[in-house]
Design a protein around this motif. Structure first.
Motif, mmCIF file in Angstrom:
data_model
loop_
_atom_site.group_PDB
_atom_site.id
_atom_site.type_symbol
_atom_site.label_atom_id
_atom_site.label_comp_id
_atom_site.label_asym_id
_atom_site.label_seq_id
_atom_site.Cartn_x
_atom_site.Cartn_y
_atom_site.Cartn_z
ATOM 1 N N TYR A 167 96.433 1.892 114.566
ATOM 2 C CA TYR A 167 96.546 3.551 113.281
ATOM 3 C C TYR A 167 94.982 3.229 112.563
ATOM 4 C CZ TYR A 167 98.791 5.160 108.644
ATOM 5 O OH TYR A 167 99.479 6.544 108.082
ATOM 6 N N SER A 168 94.432 4.549 112.707
ATOM 7 C CA SER A 168 93.377 4.436 112.407
ATOM 8 C C SER A 168 93.221 6.675 112.633
ATOM 9 C CB SER A 168 92.095 4.848 113.427
ATOM 10 O OG SER A 168 92.558 5.148 114.343
ATOM 11 N N VAL A 169 92.328 6.778 111.640
ATOM 12 C CA VAL A 169 91.969 7.936 110.932
ATOM 13 C C VAL A 169 90.961 9.505 112.421
ATOM 14 C CG1 VAL A 169 89.012 7.603 110.428
ATOM 15 C CG2 VAL A 169 90.235 9.358 109.515
ATOM 16 N N ILE A 170 90.333 8.664 113.242
ATOM 17 C CA ILE A 170 90.123 9.441 114.698
ATOM 18 C C ILE A 170 90.613 7.857 115.878
ATOM 19 C CG2 ILE A 170 87.557 8.663 113.920
ATOM 20 C CD1 ILE A 170 86.981 10.944 115.045
ATOM 21 N N SER A 171 90.112 8.406 116.818
ATOM 22 C CA SER A 171 90.607 7.487 118.480
ATOM 23 C C SER A 171 89.306 7.055 117.752
ATOM 24 C CB SER A 171 90.689 8.521 119.498
ATOM 25 O OG SER A 171 89.572 9.466 119.227
ATOM 26 N N PRO A 172 88.880 5.252 118.732
ATOM 27 C CA PRO A 172 88.011 4.993 118.810
ATOM 28 C C PRO A 172 86.830 6.407 119.633
ATOM 29 C CG PRO A 172 89.161 3.788 119.366
ATOM 30 C CD PRO A 172 90.491 4.949 119.352
ATOM 31 N N GLU A 173 87.325 7.149 120.828
ATOM 32 C CA GLU A 173 86.603 7.457 121.922
ATOM 33 C C GLU A 173 85.706 8.165 120.730
ATOM 34 O OE1 GLU A 173 89.512 6.364 124.160
ATOM 35 O OE2 GLU A 173 89.680 6.596 122.226
#
Length: 250
Positions: A167-173
């Protein structure tokens, strides 16, 4: 590692919305369309029962083969999808039904047509509606919880998360491409962003971690879906005694 958990969360054989409907939710009656533009297939919802409890169920559907993924737009909701979710939440509020949302999206659809139809406004309104509900709302991050596309269905009274979901504000990439100008640093980004259930629980972003079968939910759909159903049922029961004002206050 956080990057490995990200890959497990994206595993194509993880249970999706339709698998949960088939295995743990009874009498599912889909309700279609936003009554304004179209019926978005990335966000599905309707009336259902969970162990005898009447609920309104909403969630992302990614699809599990090439044809169904295209049909469901890879789980990336468009404005009409979020407006459908708002319509279903208003229905739940009117009839006093708890809302359960199953969140699994890399993010809302970023296409030009979606922006023209008010993607940001639709996401904001959906998030606002979550916060205005006078009935219990339980959000479950079952795979990827990506950006505003996830928050729009997850600003709930209780946020549950599968053990290997992210769950995050943007993808790791995406984060790596911004900070380091290369997607090769995605593993470092995932580590820094604290995307895992354990990290988010310690930060107070989520309320409860739901255990998965050894190796991930894709290894045993029946066990994973039953585990989530039990947790959701317990959270609904815990909130049933609250008045609408108390739920809004929370």
């Amino acid at each position: 590692t956080p990057w490995q958990k990200t890959q497990v969360a994206r595993h194509p054989e993880r249970p999706h919305f339709k698998h949960f409907v088939a295995s743990v939710f009874d009498d599912f009656m889909p309700l279609a369309g936003d009554r304004a533009f179209a019926d978005d297939q990335a966000i599905l919802g309707g009336l259902a029962r969970l162990g005898g409890r009447r609920i309104v169920l909403i969630g992302h559907e990614k699809g599990d083969d090439t044809q169904s993924r295209i049909h469901h737009n890879f789980g990336m909701g468009k404005p009409e999808g979020y407006r459908k979710a708002i319509r279903l939440m208003e229905l739940a509020d009117r009839f006093g039904l708890p809302v359960v949302s199953l969140v699994d999206t890399s993010g809302a659809f970023p296409g030009i047509q979606a922006e023209e139809r008010g993607q940001a406004e639709a996401i904001a309104r959906s998030t606002e509606k979550c916060l205005q509900l006078g009935v219990p709302m339980i959000a479950c991050i079952v795979g990827e919880g990506g950006s505003g596309g996830a928050v729009a269905l997850a600003a709930a009274d209780r946020v549950l998360m599968f053990e290997h979901a992210v769950y995050s504000v943007i993808s790791p990439e995406g984060c790596a491409s911004i900070l380091w100008r290369t997607g090769d640093k995605a593993a470092d980004a995932a580590q820094a962003m604290k995307v895992t259930a354990a990290d988010l629980k310690s930060l107070g972003v989520i309320d409860r971690i739901v255990k998965e079968p050894v190796g991930g939910a894709h290894r045993d759909h029946a066990l994973a879906t039953a585990s989530l159903a039990q947790a959701v049922g317990e959270e609904i029961d815990a909130l049933q005694g609250f008045s609408p004002a108390q739920i809004i206050q929370q």
